[in-house]
Structures are given as C-alpha cells and as structure tokens.
Design a protein around this motif. Structure first.
Motif, PDB file in Angstrom:
ATOM      1  N   ALA A 151       0.838  -1.203   0.000  1.00 43.36           N
ATOM      2  CA  ALA A 151       0.000   0.000   0.000  1.00 43.36           C
ATOM      3  C   ALA A 151       0.878   1.261   0.000  1.00 43.36           C
ATOM      4  N   TRP A 152       1.960   1.225   0.793  1.00 43.12           N
ATOM      5  CA  TRP A 152       2.865   2.383   0.873  1.00 43.12           C
ATOM      6  C   TRP A 152       3.549   2.645  -0.464  1.00 43.12           C
ATOM      7  N   PHE A 153       4.038   1.594  -1.106  1.00 41.83           N
ATOM      8  CA  PHE A 153       4.742   1.794  -2.379  1.00 41.83           C
ATOM      9  C   PHE A 153       3.774   2.205  -3.488  1.00 41.83           C
ATOM     10  N   MET A 154       2.576   1.644  -3.483  1.00 43.53           N
ATOM     11  CA  MET A 154       1.587   2.049  -4.482  1.00 43.53           C
ATOM     12  C   MET A 154       1.223   3.518  -4.317  1.00 43.53           C
ATOM     13  N   TRP A 155       1.159   3.971  -3.092  1.00 37.18           N
ATOM     14  CA  TRP A 155       0.869   5.382  -2.847  1.00 37.18           C
ATOM     15  C   TRP A 155       1.982   6.263  -3.422  1.00 37.18           C
ATOM     16  N   ALA A 156       3.217   5.789  -3.316  1.00 38.65           N
ATOM     17  CA  ALA A 156       4.346   6.529  -3.885  1.00 38.65           C
ATOM     18  C   ALA A 156       4.230   6.592  -5.407  1.00 38.65           C
ATOM     19  N   CYS A 157       3.853   5.481  -6.037  1.00 38.83           N
ATOM     20  CA  CYS A 157       3.693   5.456  -7.495  1.00 38.83           C
ATOM     21  C   CYS A 157       2.534   6.345  -7.943  1.00 38.83           C
ATOM     22  N   ILE A 158       1.446   6.279  -7.211  1.00 35.70           N
ATOM     23  CA  ILE A 158       0.288   7.114  -7.551  1.00 35.70           C
ATOM     24  C   ILE A 158       0.641   8.588  -7.383  1.00 35.70           C
ATOM     25  N   GLY A 159       1.434   8.898  -6.350  1.00 30.48           N
ATOM     26  CA  GLY A 159       1.876  10.277  -6.149  1.00 30.48           C
ATOM     27  C   GLY A 159       2.688  10.783  -7.330  1.00 30.48           C
ATOM     28  N   LEU A 160       3.551   9.917  -7.871  1.00 38.67           N
ATOM     29  CA  LEU A 160       4.329  10.293  -9.050  1.00 38.67           C
ATOM     30  C   LEU A 160       3.403  10.545 -10.243  1.00 38.67           C
ATOM     31  N   TYR A 161       2.391   9.709 -10.395  1.00 42.02           N
ATOM     32  CA  TYR A 161       1.441   9.885 -11.493  1.00 42.02           C
ATOM     33  C   TYR A 161       0.693  11.219 -11.358  1.00 42.02           C
TER      34      TYR A 161
END
Length: 293
Positions: free
Chosen positions: A244-254
């Motif tokens: 969940a934490w890493f996906m949030w980082a990827c979504i933040g980049l998007y």
C-alpha cells in the motif's frame, strides 16, 4: 595495485550485486522452511556474486560507448581507461566460467544451468538485443534480475516450485517501477546516448501510469505467495502494508506527472522507495518461516 583492484571491483557494480543477494537468501530460507545451512548459503551467495559480477562486467564492456556519452557513467573504469576493454572482457568471461563451475561443483547442476541462463539473459537478451532497440527493454531484460530467486530455490530443493515462480513474478513486475524513475531522472543522458528508455520516448504521464499498473501486478504476486507458500501473519502484514505504501508513492508520481510540473516529479523518491519496499518484503520472507504461527 589498489587502484587497479578498485577498478575491477567497480566493473562488477557491487551495489547491484548486493540488491540481487538480498533476494537470494530469503528465498533459500523459504525453500528450506528454515535455515538452509551455512555452507549452502555461503556457496550460493558466493556463486551468485561471481555470476552477477560477470554479467555486470560484460555489460560495461558492451556499453562502453554509451557510458562515455552519459554523464552518470563517465567515471566508469572503461571510460576513464583504468581498465582496458580486453582486460574487462577477459575478467567478465572468467567470472562467468568460475560462477557456473562453482555452482555445478558446490551447489547443484540445476542452479548452475539457471546461472548460465541469467548471465545470457542480461548480457545477450538485455544488453545486446533489447537495450538499444525497444522502450520495453527493461521490462523483458529485467527478467535476468529475477533469476536469483530461481537459483536460490533450486540450490535448496534441486528444482523449482510454484512459490519460486511467484517470487520471480514479484521481481519481474517490480523492475519497471524501480528502474523507470531512475530513467526519468537521467532522461537527457539516455536521450543523448540514443537509448530508448520509456521515459525518453513517452510522456511522463504514460510512464507513471504504467508504473502503477506494474505495481498492482507486483503487489498481487506478493499476496498470491501467501496461500502458495503458506506464509504467516508477519509476511502477510508486511506485504499488505509495504504494498500500500509503495503504491501510494507510485500514484503520487502519477499525480505530479498529470500536474505537469517539469523538474518537480521527485522520481528518485520512488526509486529509493522501491528498494526499501523490496527489502522489507524479502526480510519478511526470511523471518516468517521461523515464527511459530
């Protein structure tokens, strides 16, 4: 002599070797259902270091023209002249032969065959064929980086199993959201070297969107491992929370890419987060078999 030795060590890209070995030992522990034994663990890690060093050295030999152009790689030994191309080629080939022979003698033939496959995938598949020809180079070429989990599993069991293939999938889908942020940071370097990394030929929004998609597949693989390998509560909690934490980082980049803020993507934050994520997941894999429930 010290400078020469340091140059040869630099050719092997020690930091990449370290990351590869981080995935090998936990896989061996999972395959063994506990500690696989000191000798087997050391023999596999030493052989893996030789193999990775061979592949990385041969990669430096083949890509020396690119490294000369890119600012990020201009201090590599073959560019500075600290090591000659012939010396690097011989060194890389010797390391590869030693690695394969080491696995065949001290581990098993299956691990040796997989080691040869890993070297060929990285040197021939990625470096020679894919890297300069397709924007999907790191996706398919990254399969070489997935091989340590198969080698580690086979070192313990003498074969492969579904759990090993699921771990292969975890790293396969992790590679694009790990490497593309680095490519975004050094986009101009890759462009000047005519290397068609996806961030060079596609918009930041497209790259970030694909990172999210690969991230979802990666997290799904970590969850599939729970029933396939009978993982316990520690791994389950880590896989869910870290995912969940890493996906949030990827979504933040998007979201930053959609906002069209050039120079403010903070892509390297996602790159470093990807390393932390993989380390957390594989530490959990290593610890989980030792827990009573």
């Amino acid at each position: 002599m010290r400078a020469k030795v340091g140059a040869y060590v630099a050719l092997t890209k020690p930091r990449i070797i370290e990351l590869l070995l981080v995935t090998t030992l936990p896989t061996m522990i999972l395959a063994a259902g506990g500690w696989p034994g000191w000798w087997l663990a050391i023999a596999t890690l030493v052989g893996g270091a030789f193999a990775a060093g061979s592949a990385n050295t041969l990669n430096c030999y083949i890509d020396r023209d690119i490294d000369q152009v890119m600012a990020r790689t201009r201090k590599r030994p073959l560019v500075t002249g600290a090591v000659t191309p012939r010396e690097a080629l011989v060194f890389g080939l010797v390391l590869g032969v030693v690695a394969i022979a080491w696995f065949a003698v001290f581990v098993n033939v299956v691990a040796a065959a997989l080691t040869l496959t890993a070297i060929l995938l990285y040197v021939v598949g990625y470096t020679l064929i894919l890297k300069r020809r397709t924007s999907q180079n790191i996706v398919w070429g990254g399969s070489a980086g997935c091989m340590p989990v198969l080698i580690g599993w086979s070192a313990v069991t003498g074969g492969l199993d579904w759990a090993a293939l699921v771990l292969f999938g975890v790293i396969f889908f992790w590679t694009p959201p790990h490497y593309w942020p680095l490519s975004m940071k050094f986009k101009r370097d890759y462009a000047s070297a005519n290397v068609p990394m996806l961030p060079v030929v596609a918009a930041d929004t497209k790259v970030a969107r694909e990172m999210v998609a690969y991230g979802v597949a990666m997290v799904a693989c970590t969850l599939v491992l729970i029933p396939v390998a009978g993982m316990g509560w520690l791994y389950t909690a880590t896989a869910v929370a870290a995912g969940a934490w890493f996906m949030w980082a990827c979504i933040g980049l998007y979201r930053r890419a959609v906002g069209r803020a050039p120079g403010k993507l903070h892509a390297m934050k996602v790159f470093h987060a990807s390393i932390t994520y993989l380390t957390l997941v594989f530490v959990a894999i290593a610890v989980d078999p030792f827990l009573p429930f």
